[in-house]
Design an enzyme around this catalytic site. Structure first.
Site, PDB file in Angstrom:
ATOM      1  CB  THR A  38      -0.935   0.023   1.228  1.00 36.84           C
ATOM      2  OG1 THR A  38      -0.164  -0.232   2.404  1.00 36.84           O
ATOM      3  CG2 THR A  38      -2.001  -1.052   1.113  1.00 36.84           C
ATOM      4  CG  HIS A  43       5.275   2.304   9.199  1.00 33.98           C
ATOM      5  ND1 HIS A  43       4.921   1.582  10.322  1.00 33.98           N
ATOM      6  CD2 HIS A  43       4.129   2.459   8.481  1.00 33.98           C
ATOM      7  CE1 HIS A  43       3.635   1.323  10.298  1.00 33.98           C
ATOM      8  NE2 HIS A  43       3.115   1.831   9.186  1.00 33.98           N
ATOM      9  CG  HIS A  46       4.651  -2.133   7.977  1.00 40.08           C
ATOM     10  ND1 HIS A  46       4.893  -0.927   7.339  1.00 40.08           N
ATOM     11  CD2 HIS A  46       3.332  -2.373   7.814  1.00 40.08           C
ATOM     12  CE1 HIS A  46       3.774  -0.476   6.808  1.00 40.08           C
ATOM     13  NE2 HIS A  46       2.810  -1.322   7.087  1.00 40.08           N
ATOM     14  CE  LYS A  80      -5.619   1.590   7.122  1.00 38.64           C
ATOM     15  NZ  LYS A  80      -4.792   2.742   7.422  1.00 38.64           N
ATOM     16  NE  ARG A  84      -6.364  -0.920   3.734  1.00 37.58           N
ATOM     17  CZ  ARG A  84      -5.218  -0.589   4.305  1.00 37.58           C
ATOM     18  NH1 ARG A  84      -4.472   0.363   3.766  1.00 37.58           N
ATOM     19  NH2 ARG A  84      -4.803  -1.178   5.410  1.00 37.58           N
ATOM     20  CD  GLN A 167      -4.645 -12.103   5.677  1.00 35.45           C
ATOM     21  OE1 GLN A 167      -4.912 -10.935   5.428  1.00 35.45           O
ATOM     22  NE2 GLN A 167      -4.141 -12.488   6.837  1.00 35.45           N
ATOM     23  CG  ASP A 188      -4.453  -5.193  12.276  1.00 36.90           C
ATOM     24  OD1 ASP A 188      -3.581  -6.082  12.210  1.00 36.90           O
ATOM     25  OD2 ASP A 188      -4.392  -4.145  11.606  1.00 36.90           O
ATOM     26  CE  LYS A 225      -1.033   2.226  15.445  1.00 39.60           C
ATOM     27  NZ  LYS A 225      -1.949   2.333  14.296  1.00 39.60           N
ATOM     28  CE  LYS A 228       1.406   6.436  12.620  1.00 39.00           C
ATOM     29  NZ  LYS A 228       1.339   6.561  11.170  1.00 39.00           N
ATOM     30  CB  THR A 229       8.354  11.071  15.207  1.00 38.86           C
ATOM     31  OG1 THR A 229       8.334  11.335  13.790  1.00 38.86           O
ATOM     32  CG2 THR A 229       9.096   9.772  15.463  1.00 38.86           C
TER      33      THR A 229
END
Length: 416
Positions: A38, A43, A46, A80, A84, A167, A188, A225, A228-229
């Site tokens: 995607t 990141h 993952h 989500k 998407r 899947q 998830d 979370k 993240k920055t």
């Protein structure tokens, strides 16, 4: 193997703990984790399930990584709150190439396999899909899966509703063609993974030994979370997040989180981690655990050269000895600092501070700060009011660095 994952706090749910422990005790297994292309980089969020996969690889098992170009063109509803936006196949293909390269870098070429679900999903006709697979899925069961149930109020398209079937077909295909017996994923993914196990049991019989394992949702000690920055996600792609920024992210972790991250993200032994945990308690100011965490994860993702470079940049910024840095290191270390572009011409320092960079509000203030020793050019204090700055004199003629006071840096990019 499973005991170690549990000690590391890396297990959220397992479909059959006793059965999985028995399986990996007796034989070498094949296992997989999937990622949909995607984006054109993973990141660090993952990274967690793939670290688990890497542990199995180090223990002699056979990891299979599935690049989901087929499922990626549909969209996973997991985690989500809304639909998407579908990507073009050109976007999917571009992302697939980039992520494949990252995976090969992380896992090498030995005892490791890369597959793409587009190879089999794209060959399925609508009638085959409905007859061979759709018939085996109960809509009531699908509606009760958290990934679907959480979206029923706002709505979910039939496309995303069928994602768990696709899947499941992946797991069945890998079981039949590559003897894959375990799927690993984020918390998830539990509904998707268990749907795949149910499909295998329906098609191959209840005696088929297949298992699912999910990792916990990663939260920081303050409840926010992980990963993240202020600038957004921390990417594995060095063009998106430089190795220096990557290293600094890990170096700046909270004392309350660092031991947990050492367990998750490094291959250090229990003894080494216990020693570092003790150091956090007895000498937190030394940040020994954070430094080791930064070294280990940066080495795993970017290699030893990146670790050496990040440490060199950190040391130079701390000491102010900037002349030891290369132009490439300047680019990394000053990426988020204020910057202006200047022409490649010799300029009086006072004019540069006021007219070109606006570092100083007036010539009077500029002269005062120079005289008081508050201005540094490329790491060297400059107190000469008549000093002229030559942009071509350092850093391959690409940069000039001005520091005002102890920490206020401005990067001057020289127009080429």
């Amino acid at each position: 193997m499973v005991d170690e994952l549990e000690w590391r706090g890396a297990v959220n749910q397992m479909t059959d703990e006793a059965g999985l422990k028995e399986l990996v005790k007796d034989k070498v297994i094949s296992l997989y984790c999937g990622v949909d292309p995607t984006g054109d980089s993973l990141h660090i969020g993952h990274l967690i399930p793939f670290m688990m996969l890497k542990r199995f690889q180090e223990a002699g098992h056979h990891p299979v990584i599935l690049i989901g170009s087929g499922t990626g063109s549909i969209g996973d509803p997991s985690g989500k709150k809304s639909e998407r936006v579908l990507q073009t196949m050109d976007q999917v293909k571009h992302n697939e190439v980039a992520i494949t390269k990252q995976m090969k870098h992380l896992f090498g070429t030995d005892n490791f396999k890369l597959v793409n679900n587009y190879d089999w999903l794209s060959k399925l006709s609508l009638l085959d899909f409905l007859r061979d697979y759709g018939k085996l899925f109960n809509v009531n069961t699908m509606l009760n899966k958290e990934i679907v149930a959480s979206r029923l109020e706002v709505g979910i398209s039939y496309t995303e509703f069928t994602y768990q079937i696709l899947q499941s077909i992946d797991f069945l295909t890998l079981y039949k063609e590559h003897d894959v017996q375990l799927q690993i994923g984020g918390a998830d993914q539990w509904g998707n993974i268990t749907a795949g196990i149910d499909l295998i049991h329906r098609q191959e019989g209840q005696e088929a030994k297949v298992f699912g394992l999910t990792i916990p949702l990663m939260l920081k000690a303050d409840g926010t979370k992980f990963g993240k920055t202020a600038g957004g996600a921390v990417w594995l792609d060095p063009e998106k997040t430089t190795p220096y920024e990557f290293y600094q992210f890990w170096l700046n972790q909270d004392d309350r989180d660092v031991v947990k991250y050492l367990k998750y993200f490094t291959f250090l032994s229990a003894e080494e981690i216990d020693e570092l945990a003790e150091a956090v308690k007895t000498a937190p100011e030394k940040r020994q655990a954070q430094r080791r965490l930064a070294e280990e994860v940066t080495r795993f993702v970017h290699g030893q050269k990146a670790v050496d470079q990040a440490e060199h940049i950190s040391k130079a910024l701390f000491s102010g000895e900037l002349t030891t840095l290369t132009a490439e290191e300047i680019e990394q270390g000053f990426k988020d600092m204020p910057s202006v572009t200047i022409q490649n011409e010799v300029r009086p320092l006072v004019e540069l501070l006021v007219d070109d960079t606006k570092i100083e509000p007036s010539r009077r203030q500029a002269r005062e700060d120079i005289k008081n020793g508050a201005i540094y050019i490329n790491g060297a204090r400059q107190q000469d009011l008549d000093f002229k700055v030559d942009p071509s004199a350092s850093f391959d003629g690409q940069f000039v660095i001005i520091r005002k006071g102890k920490k206020k840096y401005t990067l001057l990019r020289v127009a080429q």
